[in-house]
Each structure stands twice: as structure tokens, then as C-alpha cells.
Scaffold this active site. Structure first.
Site, short mmCIF file in Angstrom:
data_model
loop_
_atom_site.label_atom_id
_atom_site.label_comp_id
_atom_site.label_asym_id
_atom_site.label_seq_id
_atom_site.Cartn_x
_atom_site.Cartn_y
_atom_site.Cartn_z
CG MET B 295 -2.40 0.65 0.83
SD MET B 295 -2.84 0.15 -0.09
CE MET B 295 -4.22 -0.51 0.80
CG HIS B 442 -8.22 5.53 -5.56
ND1 HIS B 442 -7.68 5.15 -6.19
CD2 HIS B 442 -7.68 7.24 -5.61
CE1 HIS B 442 -6.93 5.76 -7.01
NE2 HIS B 442 -6.49 7.35 -6.12
CD GLU B 443 -4.49 2.30 -3.47
OE1 GLU B 443 -4.61 1.68 -2.35
OE2 GLU B 443 -4.89 1.48 -4.84
N GLY B 444 -6.77 5.66 0.60
CA GLY B 444 -7.07 6.14 1.98
C GLY B 444 -6.81 7.62 1.91
#
Lengths: 249, 591
Positions: B295, B442-444
Site C-alpha cells: 500500500m 481512494h487508497e486512503g
């Protein structure tokens, strides 16, 4: 059959070319350089001939400063087997290049020289023709198709009036036009392999050629800005303008 | 128009980040500056020929669903294959699995071209490389041979399946379950049942198969799922089984998005019938730590995508401003005089300077982080590797968020520079804005990144990593004292304010109140990091010979950042340092 393919390092086709402040050339400092696009087409054609089993070895040649080695490396990554760099700081002009190429042809004895029809920096469109003349070889310029069979190169040429087909007895010089092929990109693994292919560096003197320029550059200027058009009232006025002002009919 | 200015990229890679020294390290000695230049040439060319031409089409003809699943435009299959066949998918992997061991810095630079051309189409390949990276790192030899090799050859693509309809940012609440079913050549085998939401590239017809990496929970002996994130494991679940038969994975629906339409976004059902077959990667309960290893790089990837969309918007705005005549110089009374290009107007230059400082600054930040990835793996000493790893962790939320917010701001400005034309679909800038608007989400999300930065990366270890970063900043401030005294002082003041804020927060007892203003803190810290980057760039450019315009441009962007942007830091920090608890005390009913 050995193939010799000259490749030139030029300002990248994407770069907007600017005239140097002293008016004696174009700006190349800090500018992206790459292989002349017509030379890429020539390399591609050579690689295809090798893939078809017609050519046995492809030699990529460049001339100029040491950085031209990068251009040779690109040719090697596309599929050329070895490179020759004729290293010089002298400004090179077509006749000197053609003479040095002739010396290399005498040494390497290729069955054909395939090269770009012109370079996109000066658009001279001269070196291929000069080389053919110096060698006394037949030439097929502006090639959009090339077939080799029984010691003959059949070249379809792009000429003003359409297409012309010529048959050349090998050895010959062929210059590549835009539609000859669509060059491949150098894949990453092939770029790595190209690092291990040999590049020989020599000097113009090794070829017995004095590359000093024969032409003097007086000045370099931007092309004149295109003027706004005018609307004409009728066909008669249009014809009159074409006849009297543009003098084209 | 070029996708990415090569002199700028070369300056960042070599003059600023010392890329040539990096390439002499044993791990990367196969490469040199010349071979890297050829690789970047190939990246630029592929991006121009396979990704840029379908930029608008991939938006206009958004994915549709038919009886076979999701259908996308055929150009995407060609692009995925071309990317892999040129060697870009495999390039960052070790030679043992067909890779070239390319430094992360260089692979990131190459990726920038694809991102600049068409992020939504490029993202299939980016997701695939991330997916393959996880399996290559944590999977067994058989899993690598079966699932990584076809992905790196461009035949298969990969996904990450984390979110569920009821569990987005809160992954601890996922309920997809994995029932063990013995073992086979690919490892411990499971049957998965559950729904996964927001799956980018979750279904499409642009590759022969799709390898999903799925987070799920293995029921305990009592048949219940373990609460919280500790119960999460990770599984390889292919759309088609290795023998070509259909696995029990179904496309339940496509999300219809504002932008980023080239990438399908899917609701997937696992186990509608007898369960989707999957194989566990790594140990039971290690799903999140394994996923988060990838991530961090995925988050830097998001930052890169955001950066390059902003960068392209900036280039388009610049081009438009240079060629669009409109109005006359302020103070000109002669209305019959020729109109001037809008780039001559001070306010347009202000907008373009903002775009330049945002997007070139963001690119520098991303490459700085990409180099830290290489440093954390290949630096000479264990201490240097640990320091790089720590600083990378600290900067990751910034690398994800700052470009997502400010390259997006550049896209917004690019529309403004185009005026009414920018608001039409005839120009590209509105699509770039819509595409980029995904990135703060997105992705946090930005809010999650703020919590990560302030809670996990700074307060948890009492500011030790922050102090390591501060050492790097202090060196730049010291070097800039003579030539850039005002900037050096401003950066010092920002670092002092950050330190004072951390100190003030450390004494807050209530964790919710301590973190309540974390997003403001992230904004302030992000601008401070960019202040550091710009000052360091300005110093570096003064040391080399890059041509007068090039250097003047970078110096002007640095000056813009210090003059117009750095003053915002104090305003952002004011409520944070005061431990203002307005947001925790605010009540629903009062709205």
C-alpha cells in the site's frame, strides 16, 4: 549480406526548435536529442531484412560528438548488431559525411546501405545521393517499399507524381521515406542487451577524410510568420489575385 | 506537446537526486544513465502511441456490462500488452523472475510518462505490477510461477480487493469469509464468500484473466469471524482457474463514475454458488500487514498519477495561454492595437506559476520518495537504510495527499486559464479535473492520511522520525542561508511551528481531541515539505548550468511558493496548536 545504416543524432521531433541568440544555429543546449526519425525507419527496415534471413549483419554508423554513441545504442537496442562512431567536434555537412561513409563502405563491404532520406534538423536530403554517386552504386531514394530477390532491390519510390518502381542491382543505396514501415520501439530487455554490443570509435583521419565544412553558414532565422488571409468577393477576384499577386497561374 | 519535459526530469533524476551514483550500486550496476535514457525514450513513445490517443475515448465510451462481464474499449488490451511486452511490468522485479532489477526511482520516472498520457488506462498495468509485487514478495514459488509470470507478460491483470459495501475505510469490519479446503500445489486452499466494492479493474475484457488479491477472514473453531483487523488474511482468487475453467467470481455491477472512467470499477461477488476458490498468501492473520507493505508504494503511485494529471493540465494551460490572444496590456488605451496572448496578463501568470509550483514540486516530491524506496533497500549502511525507511514512512501520507490536493488544484486552475473553453468537453482539461478528483478519495482518503501522519507516524514514537526528517531539512536551511535567506528563515519558522504543534498535542490526553485537527496538520506539514523541496531545488539549480530560462523558471516557482503558499502554514496550524476542540464538541443536531 551485410547492411550499413547511418543514424544521425538530431533535436527530438517533439522539441520546438529555437534559433540561437547569435543567429548562427539552433539551440541544442539542454534540449532533448534523439535519432532522426527517418533513420529509425531505415534501422527498422534493416532489422526486418535480418529477421527474414536476407541480411546477416547490421552495422549502425553515426558521426559527430561522443554523445552520438547514444544514438548508436538506440539502433543496437532496435536490433543492429554493432556500431561505429566516427567521432569529431567539427560541424558535419553532407559531402563530408558521404565521403566518410564511402570509406566505411570500402572497409566493411556491405551489400546495401539503407539510410533516412533526410535529417529533420537541416532537411538537406543530400547524403544518400552523394554517397551513391561517390560509390558509383545505383540509388533508390524516398523508398516506401523494398523487396530484395536475386541480387536485385526492387524499390517503390514516393515521387511528386505518385509512385515509381525501380529495380537496382546490388550493391545499392536506398533512402527511407516515412511510409516504408513503422519502426519498433526498443524494449527494455533489448536496451540491456544493447549495452553489451560493441561500438568501435574512430576519427575522420582514420578514414582519410578531412571533414572541414565547405559551406559557410551566414545566418539562421526563424521562418517568416504566416500572414492572415483575405476574403475575396468572387471567383474573378480570386483568379486575378492568383495571377497578378501570387503569380501561380 | 511532450508529456513530460525531459530536461526537467533529467535535472531531478541526476542533478538533484544523484541518480548516477545510485546506478553504480551493485544492485543496479547493470544499468547506466545511457540505458536509462533509452528506457525513458521508450516509455515516452509508448505513452504517446498507446495511451494518449485513447485518452478521450476511454472517458466517452465508459465501460459497459454484458452477459460475459465488463466490456472496455479494445485500445486498453493493446495498451496493457504493449506496456508489458516492452518490459515495463517486469522491469522493477529481480532477474530471477524475469525482471531487470530497475531502481524504483527510474521505474517511477518511466511510469510518469504513462500517467501523464492516460492514468485511467495505465492504472490496469499499475495495479497489476502492485499485485504481482505482493505475490512475488510473499507468495510461494508455485504461486509466483502460476500468477506472476502471466501478469508480467501482459496476458493477465491484477487487482486488490479490500473494501466491502459496509466496510470502506474501516477494513476491520470486513465480513468476507474464507473456509479452508485442504491443500494443493498452490498452497492452502479456501472457498471464499463475500462482496467486494470499489474494485478497480475488477472485471474487464482487456486481458485473458484477472488475479484478485482478496482480504477475508477465516472463521474460528466456533464458526465466528474474529473481530478487528487481526482476523484478516489475504488470498489469491483468480477469475479463471489455472486450467481455464470459471471460478465462482461474479461481476455484480459497475460503478458509474465522475471521471477515471477508463478503469472499470466493480462490485464483485465471491461465492454466489459453492464458493470462490482461493489460496492463502503468507500466514493467517497477516492480511493487512502484507497488503500495507504494497500500500505504501501504491500510495506513492496515487501521488504520481495525481501529479502527472496536474502536470498535463499545466502544460495544456500554458500552451493555451501562449496562443490565445485576448485583451490588451493593463493601461493600454488604444483599442485598435493588437490583442496580446493571455500569458502576458499578470493574473494568468499568477495562475500558471501556481500550476508550475504545484506540479513540478509534486513531481520532485514523488521522485524524492521513490529514491527513498531505493535507499531503504540499497544504502551502504544499515543505519542509512533504516533512516530512509523511516523518512519514507513519514512522507508517504504527504506523497499520497499533497499531489492529490494540489495537482488537482492545478487542474482546476487549468480550466480557469482556458476560460469558457475549459468548461467544454472539446478540451482535455475538464476530463483531467474529473479524473484527478478521485485521488483525494481512494487508497486512503485525505482524512485517513492526516490520521496516519499525525497519529501513527509522528505522535506514536514521540516525534523521533520527524526529528530525522528535520535533520535533512536543517542541512538545506543551512546551505541556503546566504543565497536564499528569506526562504531559509521561512522554512525554519515552519519547522519550528510544526515542532511546537507536536509538542502541544503531546500533552492532550483525549486521543480523539489530539487527532481532531489532523487534516489541518497534514496540510501544514505537506506545505512545509514542499517548501523544503522547492528550496532544495532552487539551491541545486544554482549550482549547475541549465540555461538561463530553465533556472529562472525554477527560481520563480520557488519564489511563488514561498511568497504565496508558505504563509498558509500558520493559518492551518493555528487551530491545531491551540488544540481547538470545536470539531469534537460539535453536535449533529446543531447542523
Amino acid at each position: 549480406m551485410k547492411l550499413l545504416v547511418p543514424v544521425k543524432r538530431v533535436v527530438d521531433y517533439n522539441v520546438k526548435v529555437r534559433v540561437k541568440s547569435d543567429g548562427m544555429g539552433v539551440e541544442t543546449a539542454g534540449v532533448k536529442m534523439s535519432m532522426n526519425p527517418f533513420d529509425e525507419i531505415a534501422i527498422e527496415e534493416a532489422v526486418r531484412l535480418k529477421e527474414k534471413g536476407i541480411a546477416s549483419e547490421i552495422i549502425a554508423v553515426s558521426m559527430g560528438i561522443a554523445a552520438c554513441q547514444e544514438t548508436i545504442r538506440t539502433a543496437l537496442a532496435m536490433g543492429a548488431d554493432r556500431g561505429i562512431l566516427v567521432e569529431t567536434d567539427v560541424e558535419l555537412q553532407p559531402l563530408a559525411v558521404a565521403k566518410m561513409l564511402k570509406a566505411l563502405v570500402d572497409k566493411e563491404q556491405p551489400g546495401m546501405v539503407i539510410m533516412g532520406k533526410q535529417a529533420i534538423d537541416d532537411d538537406m536530403n543530400a547524403t544518400g545521393q552523394m554517397l551513391a554517386a561517390l560509390l558509383g552504386w545505383p540509388q533508390g531514394t524516398f523508398a516506401s517499399k523494398l523487396d530484395i530477390a536475386d541480387g536485385t532491390a526492387t524499390v517503390i519510390r514516393e515521387i511528386d507524381g505518385g509512385l515509381e518502381t525501380v529495380a537496382l542491382t546490388l550493391p545499392a543505396v536506398v533512402t527511407a521515406d516515412l511510409r516504408l514501415n513503422e519502426p519498433r520501439y526498443a524494449s527494455l530487455p533489448n536496451i540491456m542487451k544493447a549495452r553489451k554490443k560493441p561500438i568501435e570509435t574512430i576519427k575522420p583521419a582514420d578514414l582519410g577524410v578531412d571533414p572541414a565544412p565547405r559551406l559557410t553558414t551566414l545566418k539562421v532565422v526563424e521562418p517568416a510568420k504566416r500572414k492572415a488571409g483575405v476574403k475575396v468577393a468572387n471567383v474573378a477576384e480570386l483568379v486575378a489575385k492568383l495571377r497578378n499577386e501570387a503569380k501561380v497561374i | 506537446m511532450t508529456i513530460l519535459d525531459r530536461p526537467t526530469l533529467d535535472f531531478l533524476l541526476y542533478d538533484w537526486l544523484g541518480g548516477e551514483a545510485l546506478l553504480t550500486r551493485p544492485a543496479f550496476a547493470e544499468h547506466n544513465r545511457e540505458s536509462v535514457a533509452s528506457m525513458l525514450d521508450t516509455a515516452a513513445r509508448l505513452a504517446e502511441t498507446h495511451f494518449l490517443p485513447c485518452f478521450k475515448k476511454s472517458d466517452r465510451e465508459e465501460p459497459s456490462q454484458n452477459e460475459h462481464g465488463a466490456h472496455v474499449i479494445p485500445e486498453i488490451r493493446t495498451a496493457i500488452a504493449a506496456y508489458a511486452q516492452a518490459g515495463f511490468a517486469a522491469a522493477p522485479f529481480p532477474a530471477a523472475i524475469g525482471g531487470l532489477g530497475l531502481p524504483n526511482l527510474i521505474h517511477t520516472a518511466a511510469t510518469a510518462f504513462f500517467m501523464g498520457a492516460n492514468v485511467p488506462v495505465a492504472s490496469y498495468s499499475m495495479l497489476t505490477v502492485g499485485n504481482a509485487g505482493l505475490i512475488a514478495h510473499f507468495g510461494t514459488q508455485a504461486q509466483i510461477e502460476t500468477f506472476v509470470t502471466p501478469a508480467l507478460e501482459g496476458r493477465w491483470t491484477g487487482t486488490m480487493c479490500l473494501s466491502e459495501p459496509q466496510a470502506g475505510s474501516s477494513l476491520a469490519d470486513i465480513v468476507t469469509k474464507a473456509i479452508p479446503e485442504g491443500e494443493d500445489g498452490l498452497g492452502v486452499r479456501y472457498r471464499l464468500f463475500g462482496n467486494k466494492m470499489w474494485i478497480s479493474g475488477g472485471d474487464h475484457d482487456a486481458a485473458d484473466n484477472i488475479v484478485h488479491l482478496v482480504l477475508a477472514k477465516i472463521p474460528g473453531p466456533d464458526g465466528k469471524l474474529i473481530a478487528g483487523s487481526k482476523g484478516i488474511s489475504i488470498f489469491i482468487v483468480p477469475k479463471l482457474m489455472p486450467d481455464g475453467s470459471r471460478n465462482d467470481v461474479t461481476l455484480a455491477g459497475l460503478n458509474h463514475k465522475m471521471g477515471f472512467r477508463g478503469t472499470t470499477n466493480c462490485l464483485l461477488n465471491f461465492g454466489e454458488r459453492d464458493g470462490a476458490i482461493g489460496w492463502r498468501v503468507g500466514e493467517i492473520g497477516q492480511g493487512l500487514p502484507i497488503m500495507f507493505q504494497m500500500m505504501n508504494e501504491a500510495r506513492i503511485g496515487v501521488g504520481l498519477g495525481a501529479t502527472m494529471m496536474g502536470y498535463r493540465g499545466f502544460q495544456l494551460a500554458l500552451d493555451y495561454a501562449r496562443t490565445r490572444p485576448q485583451g490588451r496590456r493593463t493601461g493600454t488605451r488604444d483599442v485598435s492595437s493588437k490583442q496580446i496572448p493571455i500569458i502576458e496578463h499578470a493574473d494568468v501568470k499568477r495562475m500558471l506559476l501556481a500550476c508550475k509550483s504545484y506540479t513540478e514540486g509534486a513531481l520532485a516530491l514523488i521522485l524524492y520518495c521513490a529514491k527513498l524506496v531505493d535507499e531503504s533497500k540499497t544504502a551502504d549502511t544499515a543505519q542509512a537504510r533504516a533512516e530512509a525507511d523511516a523518512v519514507l514512512g513519514l512522507l508517504t501520507p504527504v506523497a499520497k495527499t499533497w499531489p492529490s490536493e494540489y495537482a488537482l488544484a492545478a487542474n482546476d486552475i487549468a480550466i480557469q486559464v482556458h476560460g469558457g473553453y475549459g468548461y467544454t468537453r472539446d478540451f482535455d482539461v475538464e476530463q483531467l479535473y474529473r479524473d484527478n478528483r478521485l485521488n483525494p478519495i481512494h487508497e486512503g482518503t485525505t482524512g485517513i492520511q492526516g490520521l496516519d501522519l499525525l497519529g501513527r507516524k509522528i505522535l506514536r514514537d514521540g516525534g523521533k522520525i520527524l526529528a530525522q526528517f528535520a535533520t535533512r531539512v536543517a542541512a538545506t536551511i543551512k546551505a541556503a542561508k546566504d543565497d536564499f535567506p528569506a526562504e531559509a528563515n521561512a522554512l525554519q519558522a515552519a519547522m519550528d511551528a510544526i515542532a511546537a504543534t507536536v509538542h502541544a498535542l503531546a500533552s492532550v490526553n483525549d486521543e480523539a481531541e489530539m487527532l481532531a485537527n489532523a487534516t489541518n496538520f497534514l496540510s501544514a506539514f505537506g506545505h512545509t515539505v514542499l517548501g523544503f523541496i522547492w528550496l532544495d531545488l532552487a539551491l541545486c539549480i544554482s549550482q549547475g548550468d541549465h540555461g538561463a530560462h530553465f533556472a529562472a523558471g525554477k527560481h520563480a516557482a520557488c519564489r511563488y511558493f514561498y511568497s504565496f503558499e508558505m504563509p498558509k502554514i500558520a493559518a492551518w496550524l493555528a487551530p491545531v496548536i491551540a488544540c481547538d476542540n470545536l470539531t469534537t464538541r460539535m453536535q449533529d443536531e446543531w447542523f
